[in-house]
Motif scaffolding. Sequence first.
Motif, PDB file in Angstrom:
ATOM      1  N   THR A   1      13.010   5.207 -12.248  1.00 30.03           N
ATOM      2  CA  THR A   1      13.737   4.096 -11.622  1.00 30.03           C
ATOM      3  C   THR A   1      13.093   3.724 -10.312  1.00 30.03           C
ATOM      4  OG1 THR A   1      15.283   5.392 -10.313  1.00 30.03           O
ATOM      5  CG2 THR A   1      15.923   4.956 -12.552  1.00 30.03           C
ATOM      6  N   LEU A   2      13.055   2.436 -10.087  1.00 30.88           N
ATOM      7  CA  LEU A   2      12.502   1.923  -8.851  1.00 30.88           C
ATOM      8  C   LEU A   2      13.515   0.960  -8.255  1.00 30.88           C
ATOM      9  CD1 LEU A   2      10.082   1.785  -6.956  1.00 30.88           C
ATOM     10  CD2 LEU A   2       9.173  -0.062  -8.351  1.00 30.88           C
ATOM     11  N   VAL A   3      14.052   1.348  -7.109  1.00 24.02           N
ATOM     12  CA  VAL A   3      15.061   0.519  -6.457  1.00 24.02           C
ATOM     13  C   VAL A   3      14.524   0.098  -5.113  1.00 24.02           C
ATOM     14  CG1 VAL A   3      17.378   0.515  -5.481  1.00 24.02           C
ATOM     15  CG2 VAL A   3      16.939   1.691  -7.618  1.00 24.02           C
ATOM     16  N   LEU A   4      14.280  -1.191  -4.982  1.00 23.03           N
ATOM     17  CA  LEU A   4      13.771  -1.715  -3.712  1.00 23.03           C
ATOM     18  C   LEU A   4      14.761  -2.746  -3.208  1.00 23.03           C
ATOM     19  CD1 LEU A   4      10.076  -2.300  -4.805  1.00 23.03           C
ATOM     20  CD2 LEU A   4      10.986  -0.336  -3.601  1.00 23.03           C
ATOM     21  N   ILE A   5      15.543  -2.365  -2.229  1.00 26.24           N
ATOM     22  CA  ILE A   5      16.581  -3.271  -1.749  1.00 26.24           C
ATOM     23  C   ILE A   5      16.076  -4.029  -0.543  1.00 26.24           C
ATOM     24  CG2 ILE A   5      18.915  -3.388  -0.841  1.00 26.24           C
ATOM     25  CD1 ILE A   5      19.585  -0.986  -2.440  1.00 26.24           C
ATOM     26  N   ASN A   6      15.950  -5.313  -0.692  1.00 27.64           N
ATOM     27  CA  ASN A   6      15.565  -6.170   0.420  1.00 27.64           C
ATOM     28  C   ASN A   6      14.233  -5.764   1.038  1.00 27.64           C
ATOM     29  OD1 ASN A   6      15.714  -8.182   2.280  1.00 27.64           O
ATOM     30  ND2 ASN A   6      17.369  -7.289   3.488  1.00 27.64           N
ATOM     31  N   CYS A   7      13.263  -5.458   0.187  1.00 29.97           N
ATOM     32  CA  CYS A   7      11.949  -5.097   0.701  1.00 29.97           C
ATOM     33  C   CYS A   7      11.109  -6.359   0.743  1.00 29.97           C
ATOM     34  CB  CYS A   7      11.310  -4.040  -0.205  1.00 29.97           C
ATOM     35  SG  CYS A   7      12.247  -2.512  -0.206  1.00 29.97           S
ATOM     36  N   GLU A   8      11.133  -6.993   1.895  1.00 22.18           N
ATOM     37  CA  GLU A   8      10.555  -8.341   1.985  1.00 22.18           C
ATOM     38  C   GLU A   8       9.053  -8.357   1.863  1.00 22.18           C
ATOM     39  OE1 GLU A   8      13.569  -9.024   5.672  1.00 22.18           O
ATOM     40  OE2 GLU A   8      11.597  -8.096   5.939  1.00 22.18           O
ATOM     41  N   LYS A   9       8.401  -7.240   2.213  1.00 22.37           N
ATOM     42  CA  LYS A   9       6.940  -7.294   2.265  1.00 22.37           C
ATOM     43  C   LYS A   9       6.279  -7.082   0.913  1.00 22.37           C
ATOM     44  CE  LYS A   9       6.333  -5.458   6.920  1.00 22.37           C
ATOM     45  NZ  LYS A   9       5.788  -4.279   7.615  1.00 22.37           N
ATOM     46  N   ILE A  10       7.050  -6.724  -0.066  1.00 24.84           N
ATOM     47  CA  ILE A  10       6.451  -6.437  -1.369  1.00 24.84           C
ATOM     48  C   ILE A  10       6.083  -7.743  -2.064  1.00 24.84           C
ATOM     49  CG2 ILE A  10       6.823  -5.330  -3.604  1.00 24.84           C
ATOM     50  CD1 ILE A  10       6.660  -3.412  -1.345  1.00 24.84           C
ATOM     51  N   THR A  11       4.830  -7.789  -2.545  1.00 29.01           N
ATOM     52  CA  THR A  11       4.375  -9.001  -3.215  1.00 29.01           C
ATOM     53  C   THR A  11       4.280  -8.778  -4.713  1.00 29.01           C
ATOM     54  OG1 THR A  11       2.071  -8.348  -3.100  1.00 29.01           O
ATOM     55  CG2 THR A  11       2.949  -9.545  -1.210  1.00 29.01           C
ATOM     56  N   ASP A  12       4.056  -9.859  -5.427  1.00 23.60           N
ATOM     57  CA  ASP A  12       3.943  -9.785  -6.885  1.00 23.60           C
ATOM     58  C   ASP A  12       2.834  -8.844  -7.305  1.00 23.60           C
ATOM     59  OD1 ASP A  12       4.630 -13.313  -7.305  1.00 23.60           O
ATOM     60  OD2 ASP A  12       5.968 -11.579  -7.234  1.00 23.60           O
ATOM     61  N   ASP A  13       1.684  -8.977  -6.629  1.00 23.66           N
ATOM     62  CA  ASP A  13       0.543  -8.151  -7.024  1.00 23.66           C
ATOM     63  C   ASP A  13       0.822  -6.679  -6.789  1.00 23.66           C
ATOM     64  OD1 ASP A  13      -1.688 -10.699  -5.795  1.00 23.66           O
ATOM     65  OD2 ASP A  13      -0.960 -10.307  -7.834  1.00 23.66           O
TER      66      ASP A  13
ATOM     67  N   GLY B   1       0.814  -1.210   0.000  1.00 24.31           N
ATOM     68  CA  GLY B   1       0.000   0.000   0.000  1.00 24.31           C
ATOM     69  C   GLY B   1       0.847   1.259   0.000  1.00 24.31           C
ATOM     70  N   ILE B   2       1.858   1.238   0.845  1.00 24.10           N
ATOM     71  CA  ILE B   2       2.709   2.420   0.943  1.00 24.10           C
ATOM     72  C   ILE B   2       3.490   2.615  -0.350  1.00 24.10           C
ATOM     73  CG2 ILE B   2       4.627   3.439   2.194  1.00 24.10           C
ATOM     74  CD1 ILE B   2       3.612   2.014   4.660  1.00 24.10           C
ATOM     75  N   LEU B   3       3.932   1.517  -0.919  1.00 28.82           N
ATOM     76  CA  LEU B   3       4.652   1.624  -2.192  1.00 28.82           C
ATOM     77  C   LEU B   3       3.768   2.264  -3.249  1.00 28.82           C
ATOM     78  CD1 LEU B   3       7.143   0.955  -3.896  1.00 28.82           C
ATOM     79  CD2 LEU B   3       6.098  -1.225  -4.431  1.00 28.82           C
ATOM     80  N   MET B   4       2.494   1.855  -3.262  1.00 31.00           N
ATOM     81  CA  MET B   4       1.559   2.412  -4.224  1.00 31.00           C
ATOM     82  C   MET B   4       1.412   3.912  -4.011  1.00 31.00           C
ATOM     83  SD  MET B   4      -0.192   1.183  -6.618  1.00 31.00           S
ATOM     84  CE  MET B   4      -0.336   2.533  -7.736  1.00 31.00           C
ATOM     85  N   LYS B   5       1.299   4.303  -2.742  1.00 31.19           N
ATOM     86  CA  LYS B   5       1.127   5.726  -2.437  1.00 31.19           C
ATOM     87  C   LYS B   5       2.341   6.531  -2.885  1.00 31.19           C
ATOM     88  CE  LYS B   5       1.069   7.479   1.752  1.00 31.19           C
ATOM     89  NZ  LYS B   5       0.787   7.979   3.084  1.00 31.19           N
ATOM     90  N   ILE B   6       3.503   5.991  -2.628  1.00 31.39           N
ATOM     91  CA  ILE B   6       4.722   6.731  -2.961  1.00 31.39           C
ATOM     92  C   ILE B   6       4.908   6.841  -4.464  1.00 31.39           C
ATOM     93  CG2 ILE B   6       7.226   6.584  -2.875  1.00 31.39           C
ATOM     94  CD1 ILE B   6       6.932   5.522  -0.091  1.00 31.39           C
ATOM     95  N   THR B   7       4.659   5.757  -5.173  1.00 32.09           N
ATOM     96  CA  THR B   7       4.894   5.798  -6.605  1.00 32.09           C
ATOM     97  C   THR B   7       3.826   6.615  -7.312  1.00 32.09           C
ATOM     98  OG1 THR B   7       3.791   3.667  -6.774  1.00 32.09           O
ATOM     99  CG2 THR B   7       6.190   3.657  -6.751  1.00 32.09           C
ATOM    100  N   SER B   8       2.681   6.796  -6.664  1.00 28.70           N
ATOM    101  CA  SER B   8       1.649   7.586  -7.332  1.00 28.70           C
ATOM    102  C   SER B   8       2.062   9.043  -7.442  1.00 28.70           C
ATOM    103  CB  SER B   8       0.322   7.472  -6.585  1.00 28.70           C
ATOM    104  OG  SER B   8       0.485   7.987  -5.289  1.00 28.70           O
ATOM    105  N   LYS B   9       3.005   9.465  -6.609  1.00 28.67           N
ATOM    106  CA  LYS B   9       3.467  10.854  -6.680  1.00 28.67           C
ATOM    107  C   LYS B   9       4.176  11.158  -7.984  1.00 28.67           C
ATOM    108  CE  LYS B   9       4.129  12.971  -2.517  1.00 28.67           C
ATOM    109  NZ  LYS B   9       3.825  12.875  -1.139  1.00 28.67           N
ATOM    110  N   ALA B  10       4.616  10.110  -8.662  1.00 28.71           N
ATOM    111  CA  ALA B  10       5.344  10.344  -9.903  1.00 28.71           C
ATOM    112  C   ALA B  10       4.397  10.586 -11.066  1.00 28.71           C
ATOM    113  CB  ALA B  10       6.237   9.137 -10.210  1.00 28.71           C
ATOM    114  N   SER B  11       3.094  10.469 -10.798  1.00 28.06           N
ATOM    115  CA  SER B  11       2.083  10.684 -11.847  1.00 28.06           C
ATOM    116  C   SER B  11       2.356   9.874 -13.099  1.00 28.06           C
ATOM    117  CB  SER B  11       2.014  12.170 -12.238  1.00 28.06           C
ATOM    118  OG  SER B  11       1.936  12.981 -11.127  1.00 28.06           O
ATOM    119  N   GLY B  12       2.755   8.645 -12.913  1.00 26.90           N
ATOM    120  CA  GLY B  12       2.932   7.772 -14.062  1.00 26.90           C
ATOM    121  C   GLY B  12       4.264   7.903 -14.768  1.00 26.90           C
ATOM    122  N   ARG B  13       5.139   8.801 -14.286  1.00 29.73           N
ATOM    123  CA  ARG B  13       6.402   9.008 -14.990  1.00 29.73           C
ATOM    124  C   ARG B  13       7.592   8.406 -14.263  1.00 29.73           C
ATOM    125  NH1 ARG B  13       5.718  15.234 -15.099  1.00 29.73           N
ATOM    126  NH2 ARG B  13       7.939  15.239 -15.471  1.00 29.73           N
ATOM    127  N   LEU B  14       7.331   7.456 -13.405  1.00 24.37           N
ATOM    128  CA  LEU B  14       8.417   6.872 -12.628  1.00 24.37           C
ATOM    129  C   LEU B  14       9.492   6.294 -13.539  1.00 24.37           C
ATOM    130  CD1 LEU B  14       9.221   6.202  -9.703  1.00 24.37           C
ATOM    131  CD2 LEU B  14       8.119   4.005  -9.990  1.00 24.37           C
TER     132      LEU B  14
END
Lengths: 467, 179
Positions: free
Chosen positions: A244-256, A229-242
Amino acid sequence: MEGSAEEELERRSKFLSSLIQKKKAIEQEDQHDYLNVRVRASDMPLALQNRAFRCARDHLDSMPSKLDSKRLALALKKAMEFVHVKKATRERGCAAIDGKREVIKVLSFYKAYVTPLSHSYFEFLLPILKPTDMEISHVVEDNRNEDMQDSQTLLSSKSCVSSQNEYTQEVEPGPPHESLFLVLAYLPLFELLAMSEVCMSLRDAVHNDVLLWLNIIVERPLSSRLSDGILMKITSKASGRLKTLVLINCEKITDDGLQLVIRKNPHINKLFLPECTGLTPEGVIRAVKTLSENHHGLESLRIHGIYNIKKDHFDTIRSYFQMKLPQHQRQQPILFHHRNSPKFRNEESNPMIDIDVDICPKCNNVSMVYDCPRETCKKKSCKACNLCIPRCEECGECIIESEELEATACGDNLCSNCWLQLPKCNFCNQPYCKLHINHQHRLSGSTGFVCDACHVKFVATLGACYC
Amino acid sequence: MASSSTSVVVSNKEKENKNTKKVTLKSSDGESFEVDESVAMESQTIKHIIEDGCANNEIPLPNVTSGILSRVIEYCKKHKEAAGESEPSVTSYTSNSTTNPLTEWDTEFVKVDQNTLFDLILAANYLDIKGLLDLTCKTVADMMKGKTPQEIRETFHIKNDYTPEEEAEVRKENQWAFE
């Protein structure tokens, strides 16, 4: 003819009032010339202005050659004391004077005194200042009920704002330096959020600037706290223009969770997911597929540390990349000892490397495969994963089987050359590799260090003798 | 053997004679600095001024003081030299970044007090020198690593101008990050 008489009257009164205005303006100008003052902008009524100028002039004249801003500021404050001040509102930093809002700010030579409100005025003033003695542009009205710290009466002089280090610095807290706003673009997510909590102008900058949210880097200590959820909120700030996305050892992130982000941001060109153990190879494939559907924007991918990646997964992923680049570019070899350098991890990734993992020629598993920097090995194919060919942590050369493996305090492998060069523990004579150098315990009164194990065994239990 | 060494000497001299085109940069406090044009062109801002043909006498830089300008020129000189010497692909895979002499020089270069560092950032931004901007900003970014907002305020002498309500609101928003 009443109409024309009225008109005539009006015309005459207008004429008179314009005369009066002109006279006032001339007087004002004279006043300014006399005092050698140049007003840049002011909301103050004229009488107040003149009072401020006269007071400032008197003080300047009475002061010795060096400009003492603080004294001047305090003097001005006193002079303006007759003004009835109501409680200052934070956003505007202005005071309600007799029901009206008048904002008076004077910019200082000392940047520390510049309020966040005048930040925009700051930029306005940056170009060359005219060589006048005194330039009063704004004065922040203070709240008499609050303590002195809030009063920010300031003066600027003719020198450029940036030469302030020639003067003794008062270390009073003030608004953030301009350069901090430029630094925001270089901060990973954690520091960015911390900055938004520091003060209001920084928060506004962080929230409103889309550019800061186009490259998101999540590392320790945020890694374990990042959820879908938090990842979604943060990436939405890019308004679709993201980008680079670097997630180092983010264990809670799922495929969906990842897929949702990717669908909303199809222009990602760097996707780093090392050690995101919540992901599966299928999820990664889905993500890569989505990204290569649109514009083949994906340029580099990092997936080492994700469990269960098998050869067919890897081949599928590889095929998506090959679709993009028809040319057969031999990618630059990955060297062992570079793997922890920031260049490789997340900052400027080696552009030649599109996927960090490969199929080990020896064991056929998917993992990071390294080349050997050793001169003699360059001809042979000394290329395999870490498990198949052990390598020295420092120089990355393969460790020849016949050589004895020297013991290290951190348990990593070192070749004898590197082992010799590193400093050793005072007790057990084992070194730490450069990566684990922060495990060294320094003792006061003696050179060198003590390793963790020895520290526990000898130093901690003995206690008092060592600090 | 002797002939080959002399030919090397000659070619070096030729190189020197070529690059004598100079420009003068004037700081905000009136000091002038004469530098090679190629060094000055490290700054995109100056490069555009020169290319537009507006750099007849001196190039005034009203936003940069002499102290900062001299440092910036030092940086540009050093990096221009380094770029000239090494191979086109500076990031050859055999060179470890820690042994790269330029990285060491850069690290020493940014060991200055905070205000000088800030002024360098502003100067690099104004003069559009990407390398210097990256270097200085990354240095400051490293200073912030792992710090809480209060620690950041103390390090950079920033006043907390939040109202208690707003501060509570923003803390709640970022609660997940700081637990």
